[in-house]
Design an enzyme around this catalytic site. Structure first.
Site, PDB file in Angstrom:
ATOM      1  N   PHE A 120      24.407  82.300  19.133  1.00 30.54           N
ATOM      2  CA  PHE A 120      24.455  81.147  20.023  1.00 30.54           C
ATOM      3  C   PHE A 120      25.477  80.127  19.505  1.00 30.54           C
ATOM      4  O   PHE A 120      25.478  79.772  18.335  1.00 30.54           O
ATOM      5  CB  PHE A 120      23.072  80.501  20.122  1.00 30.54           C
ATOM      6  N   GLN A 121      26.332  79.672  20.374  1.00 31.14           N
ATOM      7  CA  GLN A 121      27.399  78.720  20.058  1.00 31.14           C
ATOM      8  C   GLN A 121      28.312  79.229  18.934  1.00 31.14           C
ATOM      9  O   GLN A 121      28.846  78.446  18.159  1.00 31.14           O
ATOM     10  CB  GLN A 121      26.845  77.331  19.731  1.00 31.14           C
ATOM     11  N   LYS A 170      26.715  76.822   8.769  1.00 32.00           N
ATOM     12  CA  LYS A 170      25.562  75.947   8.555  1.00 32.00           C
ATOM     13  C   LYS A 170      24.877  76.226   7.224  1.00 32.00           C
ATOM     14  O   LYS A 170      24.416  75.300   6.546  1.00 32.00           O
ATOM     15  CB  LYS A 170      24.579  76.117   9.716  1.00 32.00           C
ATOM     16  N   MET A 486      54.441  62.436  38.691  1.00 35.54           N
ATOM     17  CA  MET A 486      55.553  63.258  38.213  1.00 35.54           C
ATOM     18  C   MET A 486      55.552  64.612  38.908  1.00 35.54           C
ATOM     19  O   MET A 486      56.610  65.168  39.212  1.00 35.54           O
ATOM     20  CB  MET A 486      55.476  63.416  36.690  1.00 35.54           C
TER      21      MET A 486
END
Lengths: 591, 180
Positions: A120-121, A170, A486
């Site tokens: 996850f992530q 982590k 632009m």
């Protein structure tokens, strides 16, 4: 065995990160928490030396850190979580790489044992950011962390500055290891940027400068990156030689816009006199600039008759786009000092009166001319009014990207370096608002203005919430023409005026939007009300969204059309339909 | 003369392409090869051959040998871009020094019977290729030499029953007593 529990250098990886920030003099960081950085946020919570600014989107953290870095000369620091946190940093990292901005990004990563598992992530952060950082690291062992962090700061700030990223899983943040303060050996032995210029090359350069009949100095962002000494020396060199000087978008402010030798910015939307001087010069001194395609125009017709001296700290900038005659590799402050010393000792001011007369003729063309109106605010006029109202004040300007950015560069006069924050290389719409947040954090008592467009500003509008939370009184000065100006200009000039998706059918009410954020909204339609409204904006000590309604179809001139050389500029008074059609014929392919 | 439509089209100078062999000494750390390859793909440079292996284990040094093509300006860019990467110690242009030896190793599998088999062996002998595996209907040859020699050998084997080829890519080293 010694008792390690009393060793003050024993700490968790998360604690090491905060300690390293403190050891490198970091007082403010920009970030957004998430699962993979919670241990670091826990450490941040328990200390008061490093202030954390909570943004609303990681891209905002990156640009804020860039603004912080550009306005102070110190590295900017961003802290993001794994996965989307890291991928949202890709734009600011690339932006910082293109514009050589020192940025240290610390990203969380899933625990080491989950790396490669599509956790996850999880994303391959070092893989994704490899081409958009100067260098990056994945730290798998807490005992490597201190060394990597110190090296990261060194790499970001030394040589040609740039962004770096340290990816910390982590479990490494939780693990305990040994910290050590920064020391010299924390650097790759393979990384040794060259600072001092070659003496023989410097002599060659001085000989060319001393013999010049039609010289021009072309300076860039490298002078500003090098530090205040380089700026001082550049100004002295202009004084000692009497040469005209122009600058890239990134280099504005190194030489004061009010200085008598100033030609204005060069390049695609530069002044006629700057580009003509570049084209017709016999000696060009390029200091800390890189001959970008927006500067050179048509490469094989670029300044055909000149000897070119190129000072750059990055050897890969030499002969990348334009072949130069005298390359000097090193820090431009250092080299400018050496050039000045040799010049003063051995040369005298060349006689270039005829050249200045020629330049005066080009200047007389008044290439920044525009026609004022009493009914509608011209964007150029709005910038000029803003400049007049803030002249002499302690002001920092950021911009988004597009027409308003070019007008700001043309009409706002910068007297000092570090006062102008713009996304030059990458051209990132949405840069200016978060950058202003970063600048204001670094300079709480200064006037910080983002000159914005209505389209760009919506890309990172959410950072208004950050400004309100931290009571950062940034001013967002929106030149609102309801178009991506632009894009519309190019569609008009190059694509038969088929305005494909460049009009915003539904713009928010910026005044109400400001109020919804808890900021102040101002709106002005009439030229007569402009100055008063600007004064009001400046006097409000809160964040302001200033909705400046400007002429919708104004084009940004002068302009070097695609595939054309510096001496083939299109000036505003020539820009009737027929001339534009001719000038731009067949040029669609230019980006 | 037709004006090119865009500055992006005239940028290319029509200098002839050259082939250069670059020796790159790098810190052997995770991702270093990806960095080097990413530079080539990201900036649109060519890789003709790439050889990489750790050469000094204690110092964590690896040597990457790259054969690339480009105009002299592009080759100079490649060298500068490689040199500014943080884990790169040194970049040496083995072609420019003109005092280097290049070798490649190939394993070549050829299948055939009768007259072809005899001819195959005779040619292999002429090229000093060694037989490292044999069956009654096939050979695997090991051949070392410069790229041209190996190309020539492979071309000769093609009509004689070439099955497959595995090549190491080029390794290069300078002549004489000096290191790089």
């Amino acid at each position: 065995m010694s008792d390690k529990s009393h060793d003050p250098n024993q700490m968790t990886g998360a604690a090491m990160i905060v300690r390293a920030l403190i050891d490198h003099g970091v007082t403010d960081i920009f970030g957004y928490p998430g699962g993979a950085v919670l241990p670091i946020y826990d450490e941040i919570f328990q200390q008061s030396e490093v202030q954390h600014i909570l943004v609303r989107h990681e891209q905002g953290a990156g640009h804020a850190a860039e603004g912080y870095a550009r306005s102070t000369g110190k590295p900017g620091v961003a802290l993001v979580t794994s996965g989307p946190g890291a991928t949202n940093m890709v734009t600011p990292l690339t932006d910082a790489l293109m514009d050589s901005i020192p940025l240290v990004c610390i990203s969380g990563q899933v625990p080491t044992h989950l790396i490669g598992n599509d956790a996850f992530q999880e994303c391959d952060t070092v893989g994704i950011t490899r081409p958009c950082t100067k260098h990056n690291w994945l730290v798998r062992d807490v005992n490597d962390l201190a060394k990597v962090l110190h090296e990261a700061f060194y790499v970001a700030t030394s040589g040609r500055p740039g962004p770096v990223l340290v990816d910390v899983p982590k479990d490494v943040q939780f693990a305990t290891g040994t910290y050590h303060p920064p020391r010299k050996s924390d650097v790759h032995r393979s990384y040794a940027p060259r600072v001092k210029g070659d003496a023989a090359q410097i002599r060659k350069a001085v000989a060319l400068l001393a013999g010049a009949k039609r010289p021009v100095i072309y300076s860039g962002g490298g002078v500003i990156n090098s530090g205040p000494e380089a700026t001082k020396l550049l100004r002295e060199l202009v004084e000692v030689t009497g040469f005209p000087i122009t600058s890239t978008l990134m280099g504005l402010g190194a030489y004061p816009a009010s200085g008598k030798n100033w030609l204005g910015m060069l390049g695609m939307h530069g002044t006629y006199e700057a580009n003509m001087a570049m084209h017709d010069c016999d000696v060009m001194l390029c200091v800390g600039a890189r001959f970008d395609d927006r500067i050179t125009g048509r490469v094989d017709a670029f300044s055909p008759g000149s000897k070119k001296i190129h000072i750059d700290i990055d050897p890969s900038s030499i002969n990348k786009n334009i072949r130069v005659d005298v390359p000097i590799i090193g820090d431009c402050g250092n080299i400018l000092g050496d050039i000045l010393q040799v010049f003063k000792a051995e040369a005298k001011k060349p006689e270039i009166k005829n050249w200045w007369q020629q330049i005066a003729q080009w200047r007389a063309r008044n290439s920044l001319y525009y026609k004022k109106s009493n009914d509608v605010i011209l964007p150029q006029h709005a910038i000029q009014s803003l400049f007049e109202a803030t002249r002499g004040k302690d002001t920092y300007i950021t911009t988004e990207v597009g027409q308003h950015q070019m007008w700001a560069a043309q009409f706002y006069g910068f007297e000092e370096p570090h006062r102008w924050m713009t996304s030059g290389g990458l051209g990132t719409m949405g840069y200016g608002l978060p950058a202003a947040v970063g600048v204001q954090v670094a300079h709480p008592d200064s006037l910080v203005i983002d000159i914005a467009g209505d389209a760009s500003v919506q890309m990172t509008m959410q950072e208004m919430s950050t400004a309100v939370q931290y009571e950062l009184p940034i001013k967002i000065f929106i030149l609102n023409n309801q178009y991506m100006g632009m894009v519309r200009q190019w569609q008009q000039l190059l694509h038969g005026n088929r305005l494909s998706h460049s009009y915003s059918e539904a713009l928010p009410d910026f005044v109400k939007l400001a109020e919804a954020y808890g900021a102040v909204g101002l709106q002005v339609h009439k030229p007569g009300d402009l100055d008063g409204a600007i004064q009001e904006m400046i006097s409000v000590k809160r964040p302001v969204l200033f909705d400046c309604r400007v002429a919708a179809l104004e084009n940004c001139f002068p302009m070097i059309p695609s595939g054309k050389a510096h001496n083939e500029m299109l000036l505003p008074e020539q820009a009737n339909d027929e001339a534009t059609a001719k000038a731009f014929a067949g040029g669609k392919a230019l980006v | 003369m037709n004006q090119p439509a865009s500055a992006y089209f005239i940028e290319e100078r029509h200098d002839p392409n050259e082939t250069h062999t670059l020796a790159v000494l790098v810190q052997n750390e995770p991702g270093v090869l990806a960095r080097v390859i990413g530079l080539f793909s990201g900036r649109g440079y060519n890789i003709e051959s790439l050889t990489v292996s750790e050469t000094e284990a204690q110092k964590h040094l690896s040597r990457i040998t790259i054969v690339t093509t480009g105009t002299p300006m592009v080759i100079a860019q490649i060298k500068n871009q490689l040199d500014r990467m943080i884990p790169v110690y040194q970049v040496v242009d083995m072609t420019q020094t003109r005092r280097s030896i290049e070798r490649e190793l190939a394993m070549v599998k050829v299948r055939g019977q009768g007259e072809h088999r005899v001819e195959t062996l005779r040619l292999a002998d002429a090229f000093r290729a060694r037989v490292i595996d044999a069956t009654t209907e096939s050979f695997v040859f090991e051949i070392t030499g410069n790229t041209d020699k190996i190309n020539q050998f492979i071309d000769l084997m093609r009509p004689l029953g070439l099955v497959e080829v595995s090549r190491t890519g080029v390794a290069a080293i300078g002549r004489g007593p000096e290191g790089m």
